[in-house]
Design a protein around this motif. Structure first.
Motif, short mmCIF file in Angstrom:
data_model
loop_
_atom_site.label_atom_id
_atom_site.label_comp_id
_atom_site.label_asym_id
_atom_site.label_seq_id
_atom_site.Cartn_x
_atom_site.Cartn_y
_atom_site.Cartn_z
N TYR A 98 0.81 -1.19 -0.08
CA TYR A 98 0.14 0.02 0.01
C TYR A 98 0.83 1.23 0.02
N VAL B 252 0.45 5.38 0.06
CA VAL B 252 -0.11 6.60 0.08
C VAL B 252 0.31 7.79 -0.71
N ILE C 18 -5.03 7.76 6.40
CA ILE C 18 -5.00 6.64 5.79
C ILE C 18 -3.59 5.86 5.90
N GLN C 19 -2.81 6.62 6.02
CA GLN C 19 -1.48 5.89 5.98
C GLN C 19 -1.11 5.12 7.48
N SER D 120 -3.83 4.19 9.37
CA SER D 120 -4.77 2.97 9.52
C SER D 120 -4.20 1.71 8.87
N PHE E 105 -3.34 4.62 -2.75
CA PHE E 105 -3.96 5.72 -2.63
C PHE E 105 -3.73 6.86 -3.09
N PHE F 105 -8.63 9.84 -3.25
CA PHE F 105 -9.43 10.31 -1.92
C PHE F 105 -9.12 11.90 -2.38
N TYR G 69 -12.88 8.32 -2.13
CA TYR G 69 -13.66 9.04 -0.79
C TYR G 69 -13.23 10.53 -1.03
N LEU H 82 -13.93 8.00 7.05
CA LEU H 82 -12.71 7.27 6.52
C LEU H 82 -12.64 5.84 7.07
N LEU I 110 -12.91 2.44 4.66
CA LEU I 110 -11.81 1.32 4.65
C LEU I 110 -12.23 -0.06 5.10
#
Length: 276
Positions: A32, A34, A50-51, A53, A104, A135, A163, A177, A181
């Motif tokens: 993943y 971001v 996000i990072q 999570s 992302f 996002f 999102y 968020l 997710l």
């Protein structure tokens, strides 16, 4: 002797299995990325959420010639670049996109789509075969239109719906968020299903008052609600208005405007996004 051999063999297999699990865990975390551009820091806030999570890697997109002016100067420069077909150059990335399966991709919305530095990023990098989760942050809306443009610009990538959140509602982002997710399967957990909106009905005086309280002070749009549907959500009631409107560029368009009325009696109704 045979018993000792079996014990040693079992221990070795356990060590190998644990090592394999750790390797897979590291690979899962690394896949993943971001990747985001942020002008005022609001998109950065979402990117970092996000990072954290996902335990993902994170990388910022930077224009070689930064947009250092105030809001009006940034908008004017962006307008001129769009009119003249200029795509700003961005600095080379410090990461190798080949190392990631899911990216992302974050940005503020300018003129109804992703900020121009993202266009520079797309021009200079190959996103073929990647799964991209957009996002964005915005003043009124732009998630749907920017996602559509991403799909046109990167046809060989899988672009999810993504999102988006209004900059003025950034405090609502963590809960939204988290739900996003979980719904997309990136983190574990159950979410309460959202019910469908009721059928669109002519707007009543009470519903128009709610609409005006949410949208009336926003200078970038002038709209008149025509019909509305609604549904209950955990934090209150969500309204889906179909409206006739004039946007900030003076263009007339049918608009879909989403408004939330919270459970707290003293909190003003707030619109979450406008879809053209």
């Amino acid at each position: 002797m045979r018993k000792i051999y079996l014990i040693v063999l079992l221990a070795m297999m356990t060590i190998i299995a644990l090592s394999s699990c750790n390797t897979k865990k590291e690979e899962t975390m690394k896949k993943y990325l971001v990747l985001y551009y942020s002008q005022t820091g609001v998109t950065k806030t979402v990117a970092e959420a996000i990072q954290q999570s996902l335990g993902a890697d994170i990388e910022i997109v930077e224009a070689e010639e930064p947009y250092n002016g105030d809001y009006d100067q940034t908008i004017e420069r962006s307008r001129q670049e769009r009119e003249n077909g200029i795509t700003p150059k961005v600095k080379p990335l410090n990461v190798n996109l080949d190392d990631y399966d899911v990216i992302f991709l974050g940005y503020p919305v300018w003129f109804g789509t992703y900020a121009l530095p993202i266009a520079g990023l797309i021009k200079d990098n190959d996103f073929s075969g990647k799964k991209i989760i957009p996002f964005c942050t915005f003043g009124s809306g732009g998630l749907e239109s920017s996602v559509a443009m991403l799909r046109d610009s990167i046809p060989n990538a899988e672009i999810a719906d993504g999102y988006g959140v209004r900059a003025s509602r950034i405090s609502a982002m963590p809960q939204e968020l988290d739900r996003f997710l979980k719904e997309q399967g990136f983190i574990e957990g159950e979410v309460e299903p959202l019910e469908d909106f009721s059928e669109q009905q002519p707007v009543t005086d009470e519903e128009k008052a709610i609409f005006d309280a949410a949208v009336g002070d926003y200078k970038m749009v002038s709209a008149t609600p025509v019909t509305v549907g609604k549904r209950s959500i955990s934090t209150g009631t969500e309204y889906k208005y179909e409206a006739k409107g004039i946007m900030g560029d003076r263009s007339e368009a049918p608009l879909t405007i989403y408004v939330i009325v919270g459970n707290e009696p003293d909190v003003k109704p707030d619109f979450t996004r406008i879809v053209r």
